[in-house]
Design a protein around this motif. Sequence first.
Motif, PDB file in Angstrom:
ATOM      1  N   ARG A  47       5.751   4.843   3.287  1.00  0.00           N
ATOM      2  CA  ARG A  47       5.005   3.919   2.426  1.00  0.00           C
ATOM      3  C   ARG A  47       4.900   2.530   3.044  1.00  0.00           C
ATOM      4  O   ARG A  47       3.859   1.881   2.948  1.00  0.00           O
ATOM      5  CB  ARG A  47       5.689   3.824   1.063  1.00  0.00           C
ATOM      6  CG  ARG A  47       4.985   2.901   0.096  1.00  0.00           C
ATOM      7  CD  ARG A  47       5.759   2.686  -1.201  1.00  0.00           C
ATOM      8  NE  ARG A  47       6.008   3.926  -1.885  1.00  0.00           N
ATOM      9  CZ  ARG A  47       7.177   4.233  -2.461  1.00  0.00           C
ATOM     10  NH1 ARG A  47       8.196   3.391  -2.414  1.00  0.00           N
ATOM     11  NH2 ARG A  47       7.322   5.377  -3.082  1.00  0.00           N
ATOM     12  N   ALA A  48       5.953   2.062   3.681  1.00  0.00           N
ATOM     13  CA  ALA A  48       5.936   0.718   4.267  1.00  0.00           C
ATOM     14  C   ALA A  48       4.841   0.603   5.328  1.00  0.00           C
ATOM     15  O   ALA A  48       4.158  -0.429   5.408  1.00  0.00           O
ATOM     16  CB  ALA A  48       7.303   0.376   4.855  1.00  0.00           C
ATOM     17  N   ALA A  49       4.648   1.636   6.127  1.00  0.00           N
ATOM     18  CA  ALA A  49       3.594   1.612   7.145  1.00  0.00           C
ATOM     19  C   ALA A  49       2.217   1.603   6.503  1.00  0.00           C
ATOM     20  O   ALA A  49       1.311   0.899   6.963  1.00  0.00           O
ATOM     21  CB  ALA A  49       3.744   2.805   8.086  1.00  0.00           C
ATOM     22  N   VAL A  50       2.043   2.368   5.425  1.00  0.00           N
ATOM     23  CA  VAL A  50       0.762   2.386   4.700  1.00  0.00           C
ATOM     24  C   VAL A  50       0.474   0.996   4.148  1.00  0.00           C
ATOM     25  O   VAL A  50      -0.641   0.478   4.269  1.00  0.00           O
ATOM     26  CB  VAL A  50       0.772   3.447   3.573  1.00  0.00           C
ATOM     27  CG1 VAL A  50      -0.470   3.333   2.703  1.00  0.00           C
ATOM     28  CG2 VAL A  50       0.928   4.838   4.148  1.00  0.00           C
ATOM     29  N   GLU A  51       1.477   0.372   3.573  1.00  0.00           N
ATOM     30  CA  GLU A  51       1.299  -0.977   3.025  1.00  0.00           C
ATOM     31  C   GLU A  51       0.939  -1.969   4.126  1.00  0.00           C
ATOM     32  O   GLU A  51       0.023  -2.788   3.968  1.00  0.00           O
ATOM     33  CB  GLU A  51       2.574  -1.420   2.315  1.00  0.00           C
ATOM     34  CG  GLU A  51       2.463  -2.786   1.700  1.00  0.00           C
ATOM     35  CD  GLU A  51       3.712  -3.220   0.952  1.00  0.00           C
ATOM     36  OE1 GLU A  51       3.818  -4.445   0.703  1.00  0.00           O
ATOM     37  OE2 GLU A  51       4.570  -2.378   0.627  1.00  0.00           O
ATOM     38  N   GLU A  52       1.632  -1.918   5.245  1.00  0.00           N
ATOM     39  CA  GLU A  52       1.383  -2.851   6.346  1.00  0.00           C
ATOM     40  C   GLU A  52      -0.050  -2.739   6.875  1.00  0.00           C
ATOM     41  O   GLU A  52      -0.743  -3.746   7.056  1.00  0.00           O
ATOM     42  CB  GLU A  52       2.370  -2.579   7.472  1.00  0.00           C
ATOM     43  CG  GLU A  52       2.198  -3.471   8.671  1.00  0.00           C
ATOM     44  CD  GLU A  52       3.154  -3.098   9.795  1.00  0.00           C
ATOM     45  OE1 GLU A  52       2.751  -3.229  10.960  1.00  0.00           O
ATOM     46  OE2 GLU A  52       4.286  -2.668   9.503  1.00  0.00           O
ATOM     47  N   VAL A  53      -0.508  -1.518   7.112  1.00  0.00           N
ATOM     48  CA  VAL A  53      -1.860  -1.313   7.635  1.00  0.00           C
ATOM     49  C   VAL A  53      -2.908  -1.777   6.626  1.00  0.00           C
ATOM     50  O   VAL A  53      -3.891  -2.420   6.984  1.00  0.00           O
ATOM     51  CB  VAL A  53      -2.067   0.162   8.036  1.00  0.00           C
ATOM     52  CG1 VAL A  53      -3.532   0.486   8.248  1.00  0.00           C
ATOM     53  CG2 VAL A  53      -1.263   0.474   9.298  1.00  0.00           C
ATOM     54  N   HIS A  54      -2.686  -1.477   5.354  1.00  0.00           N
ATOM     55  CA  HIS A  54      -3.675  -1.863   4.346  1.00  0.00           C
ATOM     56  C   HIS A  54      -3.660  -3.367   4.078  1.00  0.00           C
ATOM     57  O   HIS A  54      -4.701  -3.940   3.758  1.00  0.00           O
ATOM     58  CB  HIS A  54      -3.509  -1.019   3.085  1.00  0.00           C
ATOM     59  CG  HIS A  54      -4.061   0.353   3.278  1.00  0.00           C
ATOM     60  ND1 HIS A  54      -3.336   1.342   3.905  1.00  0.00           N
ATOM     61  CD2 HIS A  54      -5.279   0.878   3.014  1.00  0.00           C
ATOM     62  CE1 HIS A  54      -4.087   2.427   3.999  1.00  0.00           C
ATOM     63  NE2 HIS A  54      -5.268   2.163   3.464  1.00  0.00           N
ATOM     64  N   ALA A  55      -2.538  -4.027   4.242  1.00  0.00           N
ATOM     65  CA  ALA A  55      -2.519  -5.489   4.115  1.00  0.00           C
ATOM     66  C   ALA A  55      -3.443  -6.109   5.163  1.00  0.00           C
ATOM     67  O   ALA A  55      -4.182  -7.060   4.860  1.00  0.00           O
ATOM     68  CB  ALA A  55      -1.095  -6.016   4.272  1.00  0.00           C
ATOM     69  N   ARG A  56      -3.434  -5.556   6.372  1.00  0.00           N
ATOM     70  CA  ARG A  56      -4.343  -6.054   7.412  1.00  0.00           C
ATOM     71  C   ARG A  56      -5.799  -5.752   7.047  1.00  0.00           C
ATOM     72  O   ARG A  56      -6.676  -6.586   7.251  1.00  0.00           O
ATOM     73  CB  ARG A  56      -3.989  -5.441   8.767  1.00  0.00           C
ATOM     74  CG  ARG A  56      -2.701  -5.995   9.350  1.00  0.00           C
ATOM     75  CD  ARG A  56      -2.526  -5.675  10.828  1.00  0.00           C
ATOM     76  NE  ARG A  56      -2.646  -4.278  11.172  1.00  0.00           N
ATOM     77  CZ  ARG A  56      -1.623  -3.444  11.302  1.00  0.00           C
ATOM     78  NH1 ARG A  56      -0.383  -3.859  11.112  1.00  0.00           N
ATOM     79  NH2 ARG A  56      -1.819  -2.182  11.632  1.00  0.00           N
TER      80      ARG A  56
END
Length: 128
Positions: A47-56
């Motif tokens: 989930r953390a990786a999904v959040e990071e990519v979508h924040a960008r």
Amino acid sequence: MSDDDLVRGLWSTMAEGWAAGDAARFAAVFGPDVDFVTVRGEDLRGRAAVEEVHARLFASAFRDTRLVPNFLLVRPLADGVHLVHVTTGIVPLGVLTHAQAVVTRRDGGWEITAFHNMIPNAPRGTTP
């Protein structure tokens, strides 16, 4: 509320997070250990990786856009496991994605545990 309704509700939460530009809310529907393949073929783990990519994404060309999901299939595979196929329009950009997801009931709630997203090719004989 039926299991199918609860599963579909995950996309409502996802769409709310997207429209608000809130990557944490968008990613909240995914399991902490989700396997997520992006439309560019990137393999995100967790989930953390999904959040990071979508924040960008939300800080770029996707700012002030929204998701409009259209369910093609919501099918139980086993107790507590559903397969979902959904197309999603990104408005107003005119982008259409097609995702296949495995949604699992854990700790009394539903979460997306596997997600493969892609941009379909135009049908043969058409001009993009």
